[in-house]
Design a protein around this motif. Structure first.
Motif, PDB file in Angstrom:
ATOM      1  N   TRP A 144      -2.937   4.641   6.244  1.00  0.00           N
ATOM      2  CA  TRP A 144      -4.374   4.694   6.486  1.00  0.00           C
ATOM      3  C   TRP A 144      -5.176   3.788   5.559  1.00  0.00           C
ATOM      4  O   TRP A 144      -6.388   3.634   5.711  1.00  0.00           O
ATOM      5  CB  TRP A 144      -4.902   6.126   6.412  1.00  0.00           C
ATOM      6  CG  TRP A 144      -4.422   6.957   5.250  1.00  0.00           C
ATOM      7  CD1 TRP A 144      -3.379   7.828   5.232  1.00  0.00           C
ATOM      8  CD2 TRP A 144      -5.006   7.003   3.943  1.00  0.00           C
ATOM      9  NE1 TRP A 144      -3.249   8.436   3.995  1.00  0.00           N
ATOM     10  CE2 TRP A 144      -4.240   7.939   3.185  1.00  0.00           C
ATOM     11  CE3 TRP A 144      -6.073   6.368   3.319  1.00  0.00           C
ATOM     12  CZ2 TRP A 144      -4.527   8.233   1.847  1.00  0.00           C
ATOM     13  CZ3 TRP A 144      -6.361   6.663   1.998  1.00  0.00           C
ATOM     14  CH2 TRP A 144      -5.598   7.593   1.273  1.00  0.00           C
ATOM     15  N   GLN A 145      -4.507   3.159   4.585  1.00  0.00           N
ATOM     16  CA  GLN A 145      -5.177   2.194   3.705  1.00  0.00           C
ATOM     17  C   GLN A 145      -5.099   0.766   4.233  1.00  0.00           C
ATOM     18  O   GLN A 145      -5.768  -0.121   3.706  1.00  0.00           O
ATOM     19  CB  GLN A 145      -4.539   2.248   2.310  1.00  0.00           C
ATOM     20  CG  GLN A 145      -4.692   3.588   1.599  1.00  0.00           C
ATOM     21  CD  GLN A 145      -3.859   3.669   0.333  1.00  0.00           C
ATOM     22  OE1 GLN A 145      -2.700   3.238   0.312  1.00  0.00           O
ATOM     23  NE2 GLN A 145      -4.458   4.202  -0.725  1.00  0.00           N
ATOM     24  N   LEU A 166       0.824  -1.204   0.000  1.00  0.00           N
ATOM     25  CA  LEU A 166       0.000   0.000   0.000  1.00  0.00           C
ATOM     26  C   LEU A 166       0.858   1.254   0.000  1.00  0.00           C
ATOM     27  O   LEU A 166       2.020   1.229   0.400  1.00  0.00           O
ATOM     28  CB  LEU A 166      -0.917  -0.002   1.225  1.00  0.00           C
ATOM     29  CG  LEU A 166      -1.909  -1.163   1.320  1.00  0.00           C
ATOM     30  CD1 LEU A 166      -2.592  -1.177   2.677  1.00  0.00           C
ATOM     31  CD2 LEU A 166      -2.950  -1.077   0.194  1.00  0.00           C
TER      32      LEU A 166
END
Length: 418
Positions: free
Chosen positions: A297-298, A293
């Motif tokens: 925050w993903q 990622l």
């Protein structure tokens, strides 16, 4: 005022007392209603949050902040309307404490005993004493506390006593965990009479023989203005002798009120920790190397964990509101059933607020990552504050109270920790 001295019994080292502070020169604001109380709390919290980390780091007393807080009218919100107070609901009062505690939990804790004593005066004092003391509170006078004792076998065991001396009593003893006492105007002292009954002897902060020592050394809740209170023949007029024991010799909401404020502080700590977690993950954390990622925050595991924390916070907030409604009923109609229901509802809120405060302040570092432990961020203050404040009374006993009530119909005991 001359700084008094006493001696540390362990080392015989002289310890200096801290001078008191004068009463406010102008009357405090009086809140109009519940909506204004919440609006004022939100406004003050923004300012309190700005210096909270620095105050924790350096243990700087919140002198100006405390004056602003007590002059705002929020320290008189549970004074009855018939004495000129706002008499907001305990739903609102607990929300006010949670809002302030999210900004700075030390500031949120300082008025706990003040508000509890105001509630007790409503319950146990006669009309003349209520009029006298509520007028002080509405003017902006702050109550500290000198309740707990360091060396007693149990929290409710007191060695501090008073002797009758005509129009006043003379109090002798030694106290600890005296939140707010350093910058209080009046200090309610729990002291026993000759029959072993506990009263609040409300003394002037700078009364001869009353010494407050700045020796609070906990790793959390550093600026609650606590410490040792030495009582060496302190004179208290009988007008200021409040029969606190009457709040527990029959069913009243007094204990539940002290407790709901504790739960509100922990709820505020949890909310602040979750907000710090989200902010750091969004701006300062790196994605894990195996995630593929671009942003922390993903991360689906982080998303799940934040969702879990948020759910548990909302559950704690809902139980806090439910507890406030139960306390309001018990204040309006105190009897064995309404008081037990209030105690049970507050115990439920206390369990969840403790658990989410500890979980959120611990999970912060797991989700935010190693960078979040750097001293420059001082994020460990949230965990230190949560761990310190939630020790006030053990939630393992709350589970027992809840279970015994549900299974066997046994009502909770009547005291300030229940």
């Amino acid at each position: 005022m001359t700084i008094a001295s006493t001696a540390d019994p362990a080392t015989s080292t002289p310890l200096a007392g801290v001078p008191g502070v004068p009463r406010p020169t102008r009357p405090a604001h009086v809140i109009a209603d519940d909506a204004e109380a919440l609006a004022v709390a939100e406004r003050l919290a923004k300012g309190f949050a700005e210096g909270a980390s620095e105050r924790d780091r350096t243990r700087r007393w919140p002198v100006e902040e405390l004056d602003t807080f007590s002059q705002s009218g929020l320290w008189s919100i549970n004074v009855p309307r018939r004495f000129g107070g706002p008499e907001v609901s305990y739903v609102t009062l607990s929300r006010v404490i949670a809002i302030v505690s999210a900004a700075d939990p030390s500031l949120g804790q300082i008025p706990q005993n003040h508000l509890g004593v105001v509630a007790a005066i409503r319950t146990v004092s006669d009309e003349a004493q209520q009029k006298l003391l509520f007028a002080e509170v509405l003017h902006g006078t702050r109550f500290g506390n000198a309740f707990s004792e360091f060396g007693s076998k149990r929290a409710a065991d007191f060695e501090t006593r008073f002797a009758d001396a005509g129009d006043h009593v003379v109090v002798t003893g030694r106290k600890f965990y005296s939140s707010g006492a350093l910058l209080a105007h009046l200090v309610p002292i729990v002291a026993l009479d000759g029959e072993g009954r506990a009263w609040y002897a409300v003394a002037e902060r700078d009364a001869p023989g009353l010494t407050v020592i700045d020796d609070w050394s906990s790793f959390g809740q550093k600026t609650t203005l606590s410490g040792t209170v030495v009582l060496d023949g302190v004179k208290v007029p009988k007008t200021h002798l409040v029969p606190g024991y009457k709040g527990y010799d029959r069913p009243t909401a007094d204990g539940a009120i002290f407790q709901i404020i504790q739960a509100a502080v922990d709820t505020g700590i949890a909310k602040a920790a979750i907000e710090e977690t989200i902010a750091f993950v969004r701006t300062g954390s790196r994605p894990w190397i195996d995630s593929g990622l671009e942003h922390a925050w993903q991360d689906p595991y982080t998303i799940q964990a934040v969702g879990d924390l948020t759910l548990r916070l909302h559950a704690a907030e809902a139980l806090l509101d439910a507890a406030g409604r139960a306390v309001d009923r018990a204040v309006a109609e105190p009897n064995a059933e309404t008081v037990a229901q209030a105690q049970i509802a507050v115990a439920e809120a206390k369990v969840l607020s403790t658990e989410i405060a500890i979980a959120a302040t611990n999970k912060l570092f797991e989700l935010a990552g190693t960078r979040s432990t750097l001293a420059e961020h001082n994020l460990d203050r949230h965990w230190r504050n949560a761990r310190t404040h939630t020790l006030h009374d053990p939630v393992r006993w709350k589970y027992a109270i809840l279970g015994n009530y549900a299974l066997n119909g046994v009502k909770p005991p009547l005291h300030a920790w229940s």
